[in-house]
Motif scaffolding. Structure first.
Motif, short mmCIF file in Angstrom:
data_model
loop_
_atom_site.label_atom_id
_atom_site.label_comp_id
_atom_site.label_asym_id
_atom_site.label_seq_id
_atom_site.Cartn_x
_atom_site.Cartn_y
_atom_site.Cartn_z
N SER A 43 32.46 21.37 2.87
CA SER A 43 32.66 20.56 1.67
C SER A 43 33.74 21.22 0.83
N TYR A 45 35.96 20.97 -2.99
CA TYR A 45 36.11 20.35 -4.31
C TYR A 45 37.00 21.21 -5.19
N LYS A 89 37.54 12.49 2.95
CA LYS A 89 38.35 13.32 2.09
C LYS A 89 39.46 12.51 1.44
N ILE A 97 34.10 16.01 2.10
CA ILE A 97 32.72 16.37 2.46
C ILE A 97 32.35 15.74 3.80
N GLU A 130 21.92 13.47 2.14
CA GLU A 130 22.05 14.92 2.19
C GLU A 130 20.67 15.56 2.24
N THR A 137 23.69 20.17 -2.61
CA THR A 137 24.88 19.33 -2.51
C THR A 137 25.59 19.23 -3.86
N ILE A 141 31.50 15.91 -5.68
CA ILE A 141 32.35 15.51 -4.54
C ILE A 141 32.14 14.03 -4.25
#
Length: 215
Positions: A43, A45, A89, A97, A130, A137, A141
């Motif tokens: 992931s 960010y 993305k 992610i 998730e 998480t 994102i």
């Protein structure tokens, strides 16, 4: 300065590493170098990249949760496309992610036969899932990627997040399945699977859904 190849970095199951100051070209290069056939998840960010390797507990819950959802959609006669842990993305968003699972429902027809996703032209998934066992998480994102609904499973319960005006709010009901008590029922059947196994749990859930539809 010491330089390491990415293949030299081993992340044990249940552990994660954070890389800071990673620009977008570096993130893209890391994705390309590690390839698609890997056990780790990533992931990204705003310059921070997390690489984690899931535990068996994580994978078991993820698979059963996805199977339960497919049973529900099948009984409701819904159409869907699942893209699993596809990498989503966007450079302009500064985010990327790989969800544990994801589904297209409203936009399923657009995804039929799609092998590559470009969020500059393609919609994000309608629902992302998730399973948080060892790490949490980063919902920012998903906010950046504008995913309408996220389910997060942690410590035996499901939390539903709905995107409203660009931010997530917790919700008692799912926007995609607003006639079903998703949080309570899915959590209950996930717990059942620990003692009765996957097959019996899925059969019991299917029967429960059919009974709810008769009410």
């Amino acid at each position: 300065m010491v330089r390491l190849h990415l293949q030299q970095i081993q992340v044990p199951p249940g552990q994660q590493i954070l890389l800071v100051g990673v620009n977008w070209p570096d993130f893209e290069a890391i994705l390309n170098e590690l390839g698609e056939h890997r056990s780790s998840r990533m992931s990204y960010y705003q310059g921070t990249l997390e690489i984690m390797t899931p535990l068996p507990e994580h994978e078991r819950v993820k698979v059963i949760l996805g199977d339960l959802l497919k049973v529900l959609m099948d009984e409701l006669n819904l159409n869907w496309e699942s893209l699993g842990s596809t990498t989503f993305k966007g450079e302009k968003m500064g985010a990327g992610i790989e969800p544990d699972d994801c589904f297209y429902l409203q936009n399923y027809a657009l995804m039929i036969g799609k092998d590559r996703i470009d969020l500059s032209v393609d919609p994000p998934p309608d629902l992302a899932i998730e399973v948080d066992v060892t790490s949490q998480t980063n919902l920012k994102i998903y906010e950046a990627l504008q995913v309408p609904e996220v389910w997060r499973y942690e410590q035996g319960k499901i939390t539903i997040y709905l995107l409203q005006e660009g931010k997530y709010i917790e919700s008692d009901v799912s926007a995609n399945f607003n006639n079903f008590p998703i949080r309570e029922s899915i959590s209950q059947f996930l717990e059942m699977s620990k003692t009765r196994g996957t097959t019996q749990t899925l059969r019991a859930f299917r029967q429960w859904v059919r009974e709810q539809l008769k009410i």
